[in-house]
Write a protein that holds these residues in place. Sequence first.
Motif, PDB file in Angstrom:
ATOM      1  N   LEU A 128       4.404   0.190   8.419  1.00  0.00           N
ATOM      2  CA  LEU A 128       4.765  -1.606   7.440  1.00  0.00           C
ATOM      3  C   LEU A 128       5.371  -1.351   6.039  1.00  0.00           C
ATOM      4  O   LEU A 128       4.415  -1.063   5.459  1.00  0.00           O
ATOM      5  CB  LEU A 128       3.645  -2.227   8.362  1.00  0.00           C
ATOM      6  CG  LEU A 128       3.103  -2.297   9.407  1.00  0.00           C
ATOM      7  CD1 LEU A 128       1.990  -3.046   9.481  1.00  0.00           C
ATOM      8  CD2 LEU A 128       4.783  -2.446   9.957  1.00  0.00           C
ATOM      9  N   PRO A 129       6.219  -2.114   6.115  1.00  0.00           N
ATOM     10  CA  PRO A 129       6.734  -2.342   4.410  1.00  0.00           C
ATOM     11  C   PRO A 129       5.921  -3.154   3.853  1.00  0.00           C
ATOM     12  O   PRO A 129       4.945  -3.601   4.320  1.00  0.00           O
ATOM     13  CB  PRO A 129       8.097  -3.081   4.283  1.00  0.00           C
ATOM     14  CG  PRO A 129       8.048  -3.168   6.361  1.00  0.00           C
ATOM     15  CD  PRO A 129       7.327  -2.655   7.121  1.00  0.00           C
ATOM     16  N   GLU A 130       6.716  -3.632   2.815  1.00  0.00           N
ATOM     17  CA  GLU A 130       5.275  -3.818   2.046  1.00  0.00           C
ATOM     18  C   GLU A 130       5.704  -5.748   2.085  1.00  0.00           C
ATOM     19  O   GLU A 130       4.624  -6.937   2.428  1.00  0.00           O
ATOM     20  CB  GLU A 130       5.674  -3.993   0.552  1.00  0.00           C
ATOM     21  CG  GLU A 130       4.551  -2.368  -0.476  1.00  0.00           C
ATOM     22  CD  GLU A 130       3.309  -2.722  -0.393  1.00  0.00           C
ATOM     23  OE1 GLU A 130       3.033  -4.012  -0.718  1.00  0.00           O
ATOM     24  OE2 GLU A 130       2.923  -1.963   0.460  1.00  0.00           O
ATOM     25  N   ASP A 131       7.090  -5.687   2.157  1.00  0.00           N
ATOM     26  CA  ASP A 131       8.091  -7.258   2.144  1.00  0.00           C
ATOM     27  C   ASP A 131       7.915  -7.979   3.317  1.00  0.00           C
ATOM     28  O   ASP A 131       8.181  -7.240   4.244  1.00  0.00           O
ATOM     29  CB  ASP A 131       9.339  -7.081   1.270  1.00  0.00           C
ATOM     30  CG  ASP A 131       9.402  -8.079   1.089  1.00  0.00           C
ATOM     31  OD1 ASP A 131       9.676  -8.999   0.467  1.00  0.00           O
ATOM     32  OD2 ASP A 131      10.629  -8.914   2.009  1.00  0.00           O
ATOM     33  N   LEU A 132       7.565  -9.657   3.574  1.00  0.00           N
ATOM     34  CA  LEU A 132       7.711  -9.987   4.822  1.00  0.00           C
ATOM     35  C   LEU A 132       8.982  -9.986   5.679  1.00  0.00           C
ATOM     36  O   LEU A 132       9.069  -9.323   7.126  1.00  0.00           O
ATOM     37  CB  LEU A 132       6.949 -11.207   4.822  1.00  0.00           C
ATOM     38  CG  LEU A 132       6.934 -11.868   6.028  1.00  0.00           C
ATOM     39  CD1 LEU A 132       5.867 -11.478   7.488  1.00  0.00           C
ATOM     40  CD2 LEU A 132       6.702 -13.556   6.084  1.00  0.00           C
ATOM     41  N   GLN A 133       9.771 -10.026   4.603  1.00  0.00           N
ATOM     42  CA  GLN A 133      11.272 -10.448   5.277  1.00  0.00           C
ATOM     43  C   GLN A 133      11.909  -8.793   5.411  1.00  0.00           C
ATOM     44  O   GLN A 133      12.652  -8.643   6.480  1.00  0.00           O
ATOM     45  CB  GLN A 133      11.678 -10.731   3.870  1.00  0.00           C
ATOM     46  CG  GLN A 133      13.364 -10.892   4.097  1.00  0.00           C
ATOM     47  CD  GLN A 133      13.807 -11.840   5.432  1.00  0.00           C
ATOM     48  OE1 GLN A 133      12.616 -12.564   5.583  1.00  0.00           O
ATOM     49  NE2 GLN A 133      14.855 -11.737   6.695  1.00  0.00           N
ATOM     50  N   ASP A 134      11.075  -7.989   5.209  1.00  0.00           N
ATOM     51  CA  ASP A 134      11.593  -6.864   5.418  1.00  0.00           C
ATOM     52  C   ASP A 134      10.676  -5.701   7.075  1.00  0.00           C
ATOM     53  O   ASP A 134      11.275  -5.413   8.078  1.00  0.00           O
ATOM     54  CB  ASP A 134      11.324  -5.360   5.080  1.00  0.00           C
ATOM     55  CG  ASP A 134      11.673  -5.083   3.435  1.00  0.00           C
ATOM     56  OD1 ASP A 134      12.964  -5.656   3.243  1.00  0.00           O
ATOM     57  OD2 ASP A 134      11.659  -4.343   2.326  1.00  0.00           O
ATOM     58  N   PHE A 135       9.825  -6.513   7.115  1.00  0.00           N
ATOM     59  CA  PHE A 135       8.934  -6.570   8.132  1.00  0.00           C
ATOM     60  C   PHE A 135       9.781  -7.327   9.097  1.00  0.00           C
ATOM     61  O   PHE A 135       9.820  -6.492  10.418  1.00  0.00           O
ATOM     62  CB  PHE A 135       7.158  -6.665   7.842  1.00  0.00           C
ATOM     63  CG  PHE A 135       6.874  -7.189   9.520  1.00  0.00           C
ATOM     64  CD1 PHE A 135       6.245  -6.162  10.078  1.00  0.00           C
ATOM     65  CD2 PHE A 135       6.661  -8.615  10.138  1.00  0.00           C
ATOM     66  CE1 PHE A 135       5.756  -6.161  11.272  1.00  0.00           C
ATOM     67  CE2 PHE A 135       5.934  -8.747  11.192  1.00  0.00           C
ATOM     68  CZ  PHE A 135       5.241  -7.642  12.126  1.00  0.00           C
ATOM     69  N   LYS A 136      10.036  -8.402   8.671  1.00  0.00           N
ATOM     70  CA  LYS A 136      11.019  -9.178  10.214  1.00  0.00           C
ATOM     71  C   LYS A 136      11.838  -8.165  10.746  1.00  0.00           C
ATOM     72  O   LYS A 136      12.408  -8.412  11.957  1.00  0.00           O
ATOM     73  CB  LYS A 136      11.399 -10.953   9.782  1.00  0.00           C
ATOM     74  CG  LYS A 136      10.223 -11.480   9.224  1.00  0.00           C
ATOM     75  CD  LYS A 136      10.776 -12.769   8.875  1.00  0.00           C
ATOM     76  CE  LYS A 136       9.906 -13.781   8.638  1.00  0.00           C
ATOM     77  NZ  LYS A 136      10.212 -15.255   8.038  1.00  0.00           N
ATOM     78  N   GLU A 137      12.428  -7.761   9.371  1.00  0.00           N
ATOM     79  CA  GLU A 137      13.690  -6.842   9.905  1.00  0.00           C
ATOM     80  C   GLU A 137      13.687  -5.899  10.746  1.00  0.00           C
ATOM     81  O   GLU A 137      13.852  -5.215  11.905  1.00  0.00           O
ATOM     82  CB  GLU A 137      15.245  -6.514   8.533  1.00  0.00           C
ATOM     83  CG  GLU A 137      15.574  -7.846   7.775  1.00  0.00           C
ATOM     84  CD  GLU A 137      15.910  -7.263   6.921  1.00  0.00           C
ATOM     85  OE1 GLU A 137      16.197  -6.678   6.607  1.00  0.00           O
ATOM     86  OE2 GLU A 137      16.269  -8.746   6.158  1.00  0.00           O
ATOM     87  N   VAL A 138      12.704  -4.577  10.302  1.00  0.00           N
ATOM     88  CA  VAL A 138      12.703  -3.858  11.380  1.00  0.00           C
ATOM     89  C   VAL A 138      11.866  -4.302  12.392  1.00  0.00           C
ATOM     90  O   VAL A 138      12.784  -3.917  13.826  1.00  0.00           O
ATOM     91  CB  VAL A 138      10.748  -3.172  10.318  1.00  0.00           C
ATOM     92  CG1 VAL A 138      10.813  -2.124  11.625  1.00  0.00           C
ATOM     93  CG2 VAL A 138      11.514  -2.844   9.345  1.00  0.00           C
ATOM     94  N   THR A 139      10.867  -5.330  13.190  1.00  0.00           N
ATOM     95  CA  THR A 139      10.457  -6.076  14.301  1.00  0.00           C
ATOM     96  C   THR A 139      11.785  -6.304  14.990  1.00  0.00           C
ATOM     97  O   THR A 139      11.849  -6.312  16.036  1.00  0.00           O
ATOM     98  CB  THR A 139       9.337  -7.192  13.842  1.00  0.00           C
ATOM     99  OG1 THR A 139       8.524  -6.952  12.953  1.00  0.00           O
ATOM    100  CG2 THR A 139       9.184  -8.078  14.634  1.00  0.00           C
ATOM    101  N   MET A 140      13.023  -6.731  14.174  1.00  0.00           N
ATOM    102  CA  MET A 140      13.953  -7.524  15.086  1.00  0.00           C
ATOM    103  C   MET A 140      15.128  -5.944  15.560  1.00  0.00           C
ATOM    104  O   MET A 140      15.862  -5.830  16.484  1.00  0.00           O
ATOM    105  CB  MET A 140      14.826  -8.268  14.563  1.00  0.00           C
ATOM    106  CG  MET A 140      14.252  -9.745  14.304  1.00  0.00           C
ATOM    107  SD  MET A 140      14.752 -10.457  16.252  1.00  0.00           S
ATOM    108  CE  MET A 140      12.300 -10.356  16.389  1.00  0.00           C
TER     109      MET A 140
END
Lengths: 511, 511
Positions: free
Chosen positions: B303-315
């Motif tokens: 999982l990425p550190e950053d929430l915004q990056d997590f949102k992008e990976v999830t999408m």
Amino acid sequence: MEVTRQNFKDTLKTVCSAVEEADFLAIDGEFSGISDGPNVSALTNGLDTPEQRYAKLKKHSMDFLLFQFGLCTFKYDQEKSKYIIKPFNFYVFPKPFNRTSPDLKFICQSSSIDFLASQGFDFNKVFCNGIPYLNQDEEVQLREQSEERRNQQANGVGTPSFISPSSKGPAHVPEEHKDFINRVIGKVEALLTNSEKTLDLEPCTGFQRKLIYQTLNWKFSKGLHVETVETEKKERYIQVIKVDDEERKRREQQKREREQEELNDAVGFSRVIHAISKSGKLVVGHNMLLDVMHTIHQFYCPLPEDLQDFKEVTMCVFPRLLDTKLMASTQPFKEMITNTSLAELEKQVKEAPFKSPQVETAEGFHSYDTAQEQLHEAGYDAYITGLCFISMANYLGSFLTPPKAYISAHSKVVEPFFNKLFLMRIIDIPYLNLTGPDLQPKRDHVLFVTFPKEWKTSDLYQLFSAFGNIQVSWLDDTSAFVSLSQTDQVQIGEFRKPYRYMRSFCNSREL
Amino acid sequence: MEVTRQNFKDTLKTVCSAVEEADFLAIDGEFSGISDGPNVSALTNGLDTPEQRYAKLKKHSMDFLLFQFGLCTFKYDQEKSKYIIKPFNFYVFPKPFNRTSPDLKFICQSSSIDFLASQGFDFNKVFCNGIPYLNQDEEVQLREQSEERRNQQANGVGTPSFISPSSKGPAHVPEEHKDFINRVIGKVEALLTNSEKTLDLEPCTGFQRKLIYQTLNWKFSKGLHVETVETEKKERYIQVIKVDDEERKRREQQKREREQEELNDAVGFSRVIHAISKSGKLVVGHNMLLDVMHTIHQFYCPLPEDLQDFKEVTMCVFPRLLDTKLMASTQPFKEMITNTSLAELEKQVKEAPFKSPQVETAEGFHSYDTAQEQLHEAGYDAYITGLCFISMANYLGSFLTPPKAYISAHSKVVEPFFNKLFLMRIIDIPYLNLTGPDLQPKRDHVLFVTFPKEWKTSDLYQLFSAFGNIQVSWLDDTSAFVSLSQTDQVQIGEFRKPYRYMRSFCNSREL
């Protein structure tokens, strides 16, 4: 005998008397993993000091779970001239005692789990039916909590969680619970005047139960016994019973006994270790340092920082230990036994000049057949560890004048092996000495060498080919200890770049 | 359908076509634990920001193992006016692919394991028969390694591990292996002149096999095919085969295909997630943030550190998600559904004004009976999550003009719920918004309060009784956030010692 949560209580007496009557005991543990840290070569470097090795094992191995404990008791029958054995295979699991007790976390290592799975290990017996346990601190804490709660309830103070500024007066009942509490008060008042004996309140939350206890303690200080009961569906509700003083005492006594039994159940498997410990019997294991560390860690106390303290704790828990891997690696066995792994050792001590001991499985116990190997079942491994010990001990007896065919666990000839635990893959310190200072071999023929990460052991052999035999102890990709065969070979200035090197101070070096 | 290592390969096609034909999918995961860190109230503080909550879950929950994955596919049959479902229950376990592949460690939490055990969970299906998997990095790495090895073998350079200074010349054979290697050379020379086609060398160590490869590559550069083979007992030995160029190519091709298949087997369960991802279908879950995080973490990438990056990976992985717990907690359902736990929700949507959807289990699949609850089996939980979604979606259809009895997963009326994941126990931010910025509620009516550790919630209610309703979010034994109902009530200086207090800057505060 397989022992799980289901039959543990019924089996405990059998276990304790087997331990009491035994001449010696053999043990073995299976774990959910081995090393959580560096790779094996760094975890067990060939030039570790005992302090370093202990620190590494403590740091990188104790978060795994010892989940299968094998115990095999050996009792010598003079008339039959054979050993009577009682093997036990315990499955253990830290099932939380209640909602407030510690919720233990442990690590599983995929390769270890996969290995056990390939050996037919039954994980459901651990996770669904494992015997619970408490270490000594947890046991003391739980007994104190129970004691405290009892004292307070007897004094009408309520449980410890009620001690807060607001509990000095009547309970502070939050607005949303007032109706609920008033209904309870009405029901209890009705109970006191009607002909019923018992009032079962409806299941409610822990917070509501607190409020009920506080309110009833405050409003009705006598004539009632209040207790939390669980339905079959594990819902908790409060039962209020009209009692006179005598019945109240009787009920309190019953409650105490029930609590006592629950506490003993929670101590669980630790009671087996207590029995082994109390017996003072010789405990035999194969390469048993990790088994001993895990056993103390799970069932006695967190491991001390200091190696000397660990030795002292170990001698309290297991006053007499013997490691068959050390025995097999020591004279006179060293020359005869080429492979000291448990499986190979067991095969070798069946052959001349060793003799297989006569053993008989006690009635009611599962009898193992060494021809059908059941390796890595802890009970079986404990059993064959005991066999190896007997064969090697009896072999030593053949050197006595007159020769003796049977050597007991108390014999002088095995004493040199007591309380020394095998140290895996240390070049020059074969064992950890539990009852005295450890060996301190000279290490001034050891070089610390760094090199490019592409290098292999053979490159080191080539580099040092002028120095005859060397031993290489890898530290990581780019460094190793290199032991030359003679001290006087180390002469600073002899090597040129790019091979950097330095004299090692292994004994003081922190890895 | 239960899917383990044994039937995974045969089932994969069935899974993929079920996903392809579905209107929507429902998923659920079971884990070896929930929280490795602070207690639940600190892990899920009521005033966490989305960034804080993500960071805490990432830090304290990802070392557990997602070991059961439930998937239920729903396909609407227009003619029958009912859904055809295909439920799958996958057991997954990170069995190491080979000796050099990562040896994953994961944490088990006793309470979680004990809970699953009480629900009849079969741990042997996970640990003995779990389907292996690789994340994307591991898959790429393994494919590259395999490619590299093939290229080098084709060029006669040998495997990567041979690249060391000493491999430029003939193999450096340590003294103690010289006899062994000379015997091998003799046997190979004999093979080249005799009428045999194949030579099976005796099983030996990895190091010896290296020496053999090196030596044969150096001495016999043509006419031989050399390969490592495993006996039934998993002992490895080297097979040398006399070949002409054509046969050599054919054998290399076969070997490549075998390796390719082994690689696909190692990617294992991740292929199911790839299929779900590729389909772009709506994926429904209940309180699914942890399920989504674990799925990405295990089968895609750390999982990425950053929430915004997590949102992008999830999408990227799940382009369309819907959380039934958020749906049930939102208007118009909020007023009708008092308890949004999955079990309770499933009961409520069976009653008016909801309608139970018509469903039929596809042929060859195990059919669940919701009257006989099988909660906490991932396949069953996925199934009833799907039922809840259908009932709630169809209820929304009743508000359309004209009312519609069947609402598809693509309908406008469910769109507002897309890509918003329920945030547990956050007072004022109901969901994580995957496709945009998160809600930023005002929090200037929130106080950070410290107090003696004996204090309970009721003490805080008393302290703030003058301010009407308050909400308490515990941080630890001696501190909490207290939310007053109105902003203008916070006036510094109003409280006296010993109640220290300060304005909180929740959004910037690191917990």
